[in-house]
Design a protein around this motif. Sequence first.
Motif, PDB file in Angstrom:
ATOM      1  N   ASP A 262       0.823  -1.210   0.000  1.00 47.01           N
ATOM      2  CA  ASP A 262       0.000   0.000   0.000  1.00 47.01           C
ATOM      3  C   ASP A 262       0.855   1.257   0.000  1.00 47.01           C
ATOM      4  O   ASP A 262       0.459   2.288  -0.554  1.00 47.01           O
ATOM      5  CB  ASP A 262      -0.927  -0.005   1.218  1.00 47.01           C
ATOM      6  N   ASP A 263       2.008   1.175   0.654  1.00 52.95           N
ATOM      7  CA  ASP A 263       2.926   2.319   0.711  1.00 52.95           C
ATOM      8  C   ASP A 263       4.343   1.825   0.483  1.00 52.95           C
ATOM      9  O   ASP A 263       4.818   0.931   1.192  1.00 52.95           O
ATOM     10  CB  ASP A 263       2.821   3.026   2.060  1.00 52.95           C
ATOM     11  N   VAL A 264       5.006   2.403  -0.500  1.00 46.44           N
ATOM     12  CA  VAL A 264       6.385   2.051  -0.830  1.00 46.44           C
ATOM     13  C   VAL A 264       7.242   3.299  -0.685  1.00 46.44           C
ATOM     14  O   VAL A 264       6.904   4.363  -1.219  1.00 46.44           O
ATOM     15  CB  VAL A 264       6.500   1.506  -2.268  1.00 46.44           C
ATOM     16  N   PHE A 265       8.323   3.179   0.072  1.00 45.87           N
ATOM     17  CA  PHE A 265       9.296   4.263   0.203  1.00 45.87           C
ATOM     18  C   PHE A 265      10.601   3.811  -0.450  1.00 45.87           C
ATOM     19  O   PHE A 265      11.154   2.785  -0.070  1.00 45.87           O
ATOM     20  CB  PHE A 265       9.541   4.618   1.664  1.00 45.87           C
ATOM     21  N   VAL A 266      11.080   4.569  -1.415  1.00 46.96           N
ATOM     22  CA  VAL A 266      12.327   4.247  -2.103  1.00 46.96           C
ATOM     23  C   VAL A 266      13.437   5.093  -1.504  1.00 46.96           C
ATOM     24  O   VAL A 266      13.462   6.314  -1.683  1.00 46.96           O
ATOM     25  CB  VAL A 266      12.201   4.492  -3.618  1.00 46.96           C
ATOM     26  N   TYR A 267      14.341   4.433  -0.778  1.00 45.96           N
ATOM     27  CA  TYR A 267      15.413   5.137  -0.085  1.00 45.96           C
ATOM     28  C   TYR A 267      16.761   5.016  -0.789  1.00 45.96           C
ATOM     29  O   TYR A 267      17.779   5.431  -0.243  1.00 45.96           O
ATOM     30  CB  TYR A 267      15.519   4.619   1.359  1.00 45.96           C
ATOM     31  N   ALA A 268      16.770   4.462  -1.986  1.00 43.23           N
ATOM     32  CA  ALA A 268      18.008   4.357  -2.764  1.00 43.23           C
ATOM     33  C   ALA A 268      17.742   4.908  -4.160  1.00 43.23           C
ATOM     34  O   ALA A 268      16.813   4.450  -4.838  1.00 43.23           O
ATOM     35  CB  ALA A 268      18.458   2.902  -2.847  1.00 43.23           C
ATOM     36  N   PRO A 269      18.519   5.893  -4.624  1.00 47.69           N
ATOM     37  CA  PRO A 269      18.263   6.498  -5.933  1.00 47.69           C
ATOM     38  C   PRO A 269      18.796   5.620  -7.067  1.00 47.69           C
ATOM     39  O   PRO A 269      19.722   5.981  -7.791  1.00 47.69           O
ATOM     40  CB  PRO A 269      19.008   7.836  -5.842  1.00 47.69           C
ATOM     41  N   ILE A 270      18.196   4.445  -7.202  1.00 48.48           N
ATOM     42  CA  ILE A 270      18.610   3.468  -8.200  1.00 48.48           C
ATOM     43  C   ILE A 270      17.404   3.149  -9.074  1.00 48.48           C
ATOM     44  O   ILE A 270      16.326   2.818  -8.564  1.00 48.48           O
ATOM     45  CB  ILE A 270      19.134   2.185  -7.522  1.00 48.48           C
ATOM     46  N   ARG A 271      17.585   3.241 -10.370  1.00 47.56           N
ATOM     47  CA  ARG A 271      16.462   3.087 -11.302  1.00 47.56           C
ATOM     48  C   ARG A 271      15.734   1.763 -11.094  1.00 47.56           C
ATOM     49  O   ARG A 271      14.501   1.723 -11.016  1.00 47.56           O
ATOM     50  CB  ARG A 271      16.985   3.192 -12.730  1.00 47.56           C
ATOM     51  N   GLN A 272      16.481   0.667 -10.987  1.00 45.89           N
ATOM     52  CA  GLN A 272      15.848  -0.645 -10.867  1.00 45.89           C
ATOM     53  C   GLN A 272      15.045  -0.767  -9.576  1.00 45.89           C
ATOM     54  O   GLN A 272      14.006  -1.446  -9.534  1.00 45.89           O
ATOM     55  CB  GLN A 272      16.908  -1.749 -10.931  1.00 45.89           C
ATOM     56  N   VAL A 273      15.504  -0.117  -8.524  1.00 43.05           N
ATOM     57  CA  VAL A 273      14.790  -0.163  -7.249  1.00 43.05           C
ATOM     58  C   VAL A 273      13.462   0.574  -7.371  1.00 43.05           C
ATOM     59  O   VAL A 273      12.405   0.091  -6.938  1.00 43.05           O
ATOM     60  CB  VAL A 273      15.652   0.435  -6.117  1.00 43.05           C
ATOM     61  N   ALA A 274      13.494   1.749  -7.977  1.00 40.37           N
ATOM     62  CA  ALA A 274      12.265   2.518  -8.159  1.00 40.37           C
ATOM     63  C   ALA A 274      11.270   1.771  -9.035  1.00 40.37           C
ATOM     64  O   ALA A 274      10.058   1.743  -8.755  1.00 40.37           O
ATOM     65  CB  ALA A 274      12.582   3.887  -8.763  1.00 40.37           C
ATOM     66  N   GLU A 275      11.761   1.147 -10.092  1.00 41.05           N
ATOM     67  CA  GLU A 275      10.871   0.418 -10.988  1.00 41.05           C
ATOM     68  C   GLU A 275      10.253  -0.790 -10.297  1.00 41.05           C
ATOM     69  O   GLU A 275       9.062  -1.103 -10.489  1.00 41.05           O
ATOM     70  CB  GLU A 275      11.633   0.007 -12.247  1.00 41.05           C
ATOM     71  N   LEU A 276      11.036  -1.483  -9.469  1.00 35.06           N
ATOM     72  CA  LEU A 276      10.497  -2.623  -8.721  1.00 35.06           C
ATOM     73  C   LEU A 276       9.441  -2.151  -7.724  1.00 35.06           C
ATOM     74  O   LEU A 276       8.396  -2.788  -7.555  1.00 35.06           O
ATOM     75  CB  LEU A 276      11.627  -3.358  -7.997  1.00 35.06           C
ATOM     76  N   GLY A 277       9.700  -1.026  -7.068  1.00 35.96           N
ATOM     77  CA  GLY A 277       8.722  -0.483  -6.134  1.00 35.96           C
ATOM     78  C   GLY A 277       7.405  -0.183  -6.810  1.00 35.96           C
ATOM     79  O   GLY A 277       6.327  -0.469  -6.270  1.00 35.96           O
ATOM     80  N   ASP A 278       7.475   0.392  -8.004  1.00 36.97           N
ATOM     81  CA  ASP A 278       6.263   0.682  -8.773  1.00 36.97           C
ATOM     82  C   ASP A 278       5.499  -0.605  -9.098  1.00 36.97           C
ATOM     83  O   ASP A 278       4.272  -0.674  -8.972  1.00 36.97           O
ATOM     84  CB  ASP A 278       6.645   1.422 -10.056  1.00 36.97           C
TER      85      ASP A 278
ATOM     86  N   TYR B 208      -0.403   2.349 -17.104  1.00 37.33           N
ATOM     87  CA  TYR B 208      -1.645   1.570 -17.132  1.00 37.33           C
ATOM     88  C   TYR B 208      -2.173   1.423 -15.707  1.00 37.33           C
ATOM     89  O   TYR B 208      -3.362   1.613 -15.449  1.00 37.33           O
ATOM     90  CB  TYR B 208      -1.360   0.196 -17.758  1.00 37.33           C
ATOM     91  N   ASN B 209      -1.263   1.110 -14.780  1.00 37.17           N
ATOM     92  CA  ASN B 209      -1.675   0.971 -13.382  1.00 37.17           C
ATOM     93  C   ASN B 209      -2.062   2.312 -12.764  1.00 37.17           C
ATOM     94  O   ASN B 209      -2.970   2.379 -11.924  1.00 37.17           O
ATOM     95  CB  ASN B 209      -0.566   0.324 -12.558  1.00 37.17           C
ATOM     96  N   VAL B 210      -1.378   3.365 -13.175  1.00 40.09           N
ATOM     97  CA  VAL B 210      -1.758   4.695 -12.686  1.00 40.09           C
ATOM     98  C   VAL B 210      -3.221   4.970 -13.050  1.00 40.09           C
ATOM     99  O   VAL B 210      -3.995   5.491 -12.239  1.00 40.09           O
ATOM    100  CB  VAL B 210      -0.840   5.786 -13.276  1.00 40.09           C
ATOM    101  N   HIS B 211      -3.609   4.571 -14.265  1.00 37.52           N
ATOM    102  CA  HIS B 211      -4.971   4.837 -14.728  1.00 37.52           C
ATOM    103  C   HIS B 211      -5.996   3.872 -14.129  1.00 37.52           C
ATOM    104  O   HIS B 211      -7.026   4.306 -13.594  1.00 37.52           O
ATOM    105  CB  HIS B 211      -5.024   4.743 -16.253  1.00 37.52           C
TER     106      HIS B 211
END
Length: 423
Positions: A260-276, A303-306
């Motif tokens: 329900d809530d994801v916090f990304v604490y590492a500025p790494i592209r793959q981490v952000a994409e996995l969180g999404d 698609y998920n945003v929509h």
Amino acid sequence: MKAKAVRLYGKDDLRLEEFELPEIREDEILVKVMSDSICMSTYKLVDQGKAHKRCPQNVDTNPVIIGHEFAGVIVEVGEKWKDQFKPGQKFAQQPALNYKGRLDSPGYSYEWCGGATTYCIMPHEVMELGCLMPYEGKSFYKASLGEPMSCIIGGYHSNYHTNKRDHSHAMGTKAGGNILIMGGCGPMGLGAVEYGLNFENKPKRIVVTDIDDARIERARTVISPESAAQKGIELVYVNTTALEDAYDGLMTISEGHGYDDVFVYAPIRQVAELGDQLLAFDGCMNFFAGPTNKDFMADINLYNVHYTSSHIMGTTGGDNNDLIEANALAARGVIDPSVMVTHIGGIDSIAEATLGLPKIPGGKKLTYTQFNMPLTAIEDFAKLGETDPLFKKLADCCDAHNGLWNDDAEAILFRHFGICAEA
């Protein structure tokens, strides 16, 4: 009066030097700085120099005092503020100013105001914005750590969820939900775990990821799953490199629900994409980590945003209320920001530690500005204590507090160096 400070003259140019502070004006306040923790944001300032958005362009001729996570004692009060502040008061401060649209901030932008110093002058805008706050806590370091904790608290309060019936937004992380803290075994991540276990919107579980076994083991020690279970919350630490498939493994931990809530604490592209990808229906991902690359990007599933109402947002800094909450909770012992700290040093250690911050393992580097002391890992106290009585006392004191820095340890240092915690 004389002050000693670490000042920035340009990119990678830090100097510890003594200089004369001017007399305060009627709308300024003179303070004695006692503690200042080092933030990765300061490293970014030093790494970028004039290219940093908060750095003055004349920094080479008018150097700025670095450090923005600081606390201390009020020494002298200008006429304008004498009804509100008194000499001898302890203070905490919120450096995230927004004064008439300017980005100026203590520790980034001011010639006479920052935390890596013995004394500094608070400019009028700090008081006008309510960013100088009386502090009633026992120790100074917890007030220093109030600033990073306020950023964490701001993130929790800023996440939101939607109501399809009337389009209203429910602010804060979802009560009874799943929280995922990615790259969460560093100092800020551990602060987020500590606060998440005590936030009023009590989650069902908190899952914390990292890729370093040593960091994960320390995290388990200072914030154990057993202690979380006593609060009715499941706390899980995961090394994602040990999972055959990170998405499947983390989704399984969530019982197929997602997060329900994801916090990304590492500025790494793959981490952000996995969180999404791991967001539940109406989930909110907070990209908390601040990249230095202005072109930093990652793919998100629109698609998920929509169709599943996933939300992507980011927060940086906290507001005054977040800092007040952080200091109040720490003073009452509800949260312990000490989980963030792994190293202790004096004013002479600040320049080198800041320049090399990404390469120094561990969590927060906490410094005391009224004396000299090499930057020292808490885990090294015991070994040093075999030949040094000071470190023997500090080691015993930290051992009695689950290996953490604490109020009594700060008092030991002040007594050893003959530091008066008064104006």
